[in-house]
Design a protein around this motif. Structure first.
Motif, short mmCIF file in Angstrom:
data_model
loop_
_atom_site.label_atom_id
_atom_site.label_comp_id
_atom_site.label_asym_id
_atom_site.label_seq_id
_atom_site.Cartn_x
_atom_site.Cartn_y
_atom_site.Cartn_z
N LEU A 107 1.77 -8.43 4.38
CA LEU A 107 3.13 -8.96 4.53
C LEU A 107 3.71 -9.23 3.14
CD1 LEU A 107 5.42 -10.18 6.29
CD2 LEU A 107 4.14 -12.35 6.21
N ASP A 108 4.67 -8.41 2.73
CA ASP A 108 5.36 -8.66 1.47
C ASP A 108 6.58 -9.51 1.78
OD1 ASP A 108 7.11 -8.48 -0.78
OD2 ASP A 108 5.88 -6.83 -1.52
N LEU A 109 6.51 -10.79 1.42
CA LEU A 109 7.60 -11.71 1.77
C LEU A 109 8.87 -11.40 0.98
CD1 LEU A 109 5.66 -15.07 2.15
CD2 LEU A 109 6.70 -13.72 3.97
N HIS A 110 8.71 -10.91 -0.23
CA HIS A 110 9.92 -10.56 -0.99
C HIS A 110 10.58 -9.32 -0.40
CE1 HIS A 110 12.28 -8.99 -4.49
NE2 HIS A 110 12.74 -10.21 -4.36
N ASN A 111 9.78 -8.38 0.09
CA ASN A 111 10.39 -7.22 0.77
C ASN A 111 11.21 -7.68 1.98
OD1 ASN A 111 9.18 -5.54 -1.04
ND2 ASN A 111 7.71 -4.63 0.38
N LEU A 112 10.72 -8.70 2.66
CA LEU A 112 11.49 -9.24 3.80
C LEU A 112 12.84 -9.75 3.34
CD1 LEU A 112 9.29 -11.39 6.20
CD2 LEU A 112 10.04 -9.02 6.42
N ALA A 137 -7.64 -1.74 -3.05
CA ALA A 137 -6.77 -0.63 -3.43
C ALA A 137 -5.42 -0.80 -2.74
CB ALA A 137 -7.39 0.69 -3.00
N HIS A 138 -4.34 -0.64 -3.52
CA HIS A 138 -3.00 -0.80 -2.96
C HIS A 138 -2.11 0.33 -3.46
CE1 HIS A 138 0.69 -2.45 -1.57
NE2 HIS A 138 1.18 -2.57 -2.78
N GLY A 139 -1.85 1.30 -2.61
CA GLY A 139 -1.11 2.45 -3.09
C GLY A 139 -0.05 2.94 -2.12
N VAL A 179 -0.80 -11.21 1.66
CA VAL A 179 0.62 -11.47 1.41
C VAL A 179 0.95 -11.10 -0.03
CG1 VAL A 179 2.22 -13.40 0.96
CG2 VAL A 179 1.08 -13.22 3.17
N HIS A 180 2.10 -10.48 -0.22
CA HIS A 180 2.63 -10.21 -1.56
C HIS A 180 3.77 -11.17 -1.86
CE1 HIS A 180 1.30 -5.75 -2.30
NE2 HIS A 180 0.33 -6.62 -2.50
N LEU A 181 3.77 -11.69 -3.08
CA LEU A 181 4.89 -12.46 -3.61
C LEU A 181 5.47 -11.69 -4.80
CD1 LEU A 181 3.37 -16.07 -3.59
CD2 LEU A 181 4.89 -15.04 -1.88
N LEU A 204 0.24 -11.63 -6.38
CA LEU A 204 1.50 -11.59 -7.14
C LEU A 204 1.73 -10.18 -7.68
CD1 LEU A 204 3.90 -13.01 -8.56
CD2 LEU A 204 2.35 -13.49 -10.47
N GLU A 205 2.96 -9.72 -7.49
CA GLU A 205 3.35 -8.43 -8.04
C GLU A 205 4.47 -8.67 -9.05
OE1 GLU A 205 3.11 -5.02 -4.86
OE2 GLU A 205 4.55 -6.51 -4.21
N TYR A 206 4.29 -8.19 -10.27
CA TYR A 206 5.41 -8.13 -11.21
C TYR A 206 5.25 -6.84 -12.00
CZ TYR A 206 2.18 -9.64 -14.85
OH TYR A 206 1.11 -9.72 -15.71
N MET A 220 -1.22 -2.18 6.30
CA MET A 220 0.05 -1.50 6.04
C MET A 220 1.08 -2.54 5.62
SD MET A 220 -0.41 1.75 6.42
CE MET A 220 1.28 2.38 6.41
N GLU A 221 1.82 -2.22 4.54
CA GLU A 221 2.79 -3.17 3.98
C GLU A 221 4.20 -2.89 4.50
OE1 GLU A 221 2.87 -3.42 -0.28
OE2 GLU A 221 4.78 -4.53 -0.28
N ASN A 222 4.86 -3.97 4.95
CA ASN A 222 6.26 -3.84 5.37
C ASN A 222 7.12 -3.41 4.19
OD1 ASN A 222 5.54 -6.66 4.55
ND2 ASN A 222 7.76 -6.87 4.49
FE LIG Z 1 4.42 -5.49 -2.17
#
Ligand SMILES: [Fe+2]
Length: 321
Positions: free
Chosen positions: A209-214, A90-92, A240-242, A283-285, A176-178
């Motif tokens: 860790l969302d690398l694109h958020n970084l 779950a990711h919310g 990790v999220h891309l 992967l998030e799109y 927890m996501e950055n």
């Molecule tokens: Fe993300």
């Protein structure tokens, strides 16, 4: 603020359930185009993330319909089919954990209900953002956009306690996501990696860790990605999220509208093999950009993610059941 009830803290570093013993798994954040991707690329998708807040309608506390939540059966059935043979997480952001208000126990129950309908979550992640501001006349009033957290001891205590409450109810590992920050945050009492390190070392949660958020934060005046990652405890990173984004009026945004930029891939290959507890690469799109990104490009992205996962191979670990 009323005194917070004491709760038994979660076991420190309770493991995230893993899909593969020897490397991180590769997966997708569910959206309406996911079934089309899975038709062609099912073997490439080893885990599925869902936003549980998109799996129910919140009619509001005290709804005149006699219940606060409605659960769309056909959607849940479709997701239940897609997750067969895959780890589901779950990711919310609907819990808005860093908000000053109390944990919304009814939303937690709705998230749990969705999980039960789908055969259970392996872990749950939430965003290190504020979505619900301090309450006025509305019991669950959302800001309409995610807002930054003030990093310091007070917010650390508040969030730590709510993470313990959430763990006590769901019994799941929490990540927890950055956040993607669109402006520098001056004069914080703590820097973001330090804040996340504290939460991890206290046993409250791991890091998504969302690398694109970084990258978004770095382009908006935040620290360079390398500096941030050298300050973060890489043992804390469990997922990790891309993703990719676009500029809007001169501001680079986390719009999930493109493939992962090459500078993010380079950072991923440099740092992720150094994350010993990394279990999943996701992967998030945004589905509204699926046509523009292109189905073939999404397949190619999944293949690249498998190459990255191979680069993160580790000694086999037992798979928790
Ligand atoms: Fe993300």
């Amino acid at each position: 603020m009323p005194p917070l009830p004491s709760l038994t803290p979660p076991a420190p570093h309770a493991p995230t359930v893993i899909t593969r013993p020897d490397r991180p798994s590769v997966g997708l954040l569910f959206n309406p185009t996911t079934p089309e991707v899975m038709e062609e690329a099912a073997p490439l998708v080893e885990h599925l993330s869902i936003n549980p807040g998109q799996m129910f309608h919140d009619l509001g506390p005290g709804s005149r319909f006699g219940q606060r939540f409605a659960f769309p059966g056909p959607l849940l059935e479709a997701v239940a089919g897609l997750r067969q043979g895959r780890v589901l997480n779950a990711h919310g952001f609907s819990l808005s954990l860093p908000s000053v208000g109390p944990l919304d126990g009814e939303i937690v129950e709705a998230i749990a209900t969705v999980g039960n309908q789908l055969g259970g979550y392996a872990w749950i992640s939430e965003h290190l953002n504020v979505l619900t501001p301090p309450r006025g006349s509305e019991p669950h009033c959302e800001a309409g956009m995610v807002l930054p957290v003030s990093y310091g001891p007070e917010s650390l205590d508040l969030l730590s306690h709510k993470l313990q409450q959430l763990h006590a109810r769901l019994g799941l590992r929490i990540l927890m996501e950055n956040p993607a920050l669109l402006t520098p945050l001056p004069e914080m009492e703590m820097q973001e990696p330090e804040f996340l390190n504290h939460l991890y070392r206290q046993g409250d949660c791991g890091v998504l860790l969302d690398l694109h958020n970084l990258l978004v934060s770095a382009r908006s005046g935040g620290p360079a990605m390398e500096i941030y990652l050298e300050a973060l405890d890489l043992e804390a990173v469990e997922e990790v999220h891309l993703a990719g984004g676009d500029e809007l009026y001169g501001v680079y945004t986390d719009s999930h509208s493109r493939l992962t930029p090459e500078e993010v891939w380079a950072i991923a290959h440099e740092f992720l093999p150094r994350c010993p507890n990394l279990k999943a690469i996701t992967l998030e799109y945004n589905d509204t950009y699926f046509e523009r990104i292109g189905r073939a490009a999404v397949m190619q992205e999944l293949s690249r993610m498998h190459e990255l996962a191979q680069a993160c191979r580790r000694a086999p670990q037992p798979i928790a059941t």
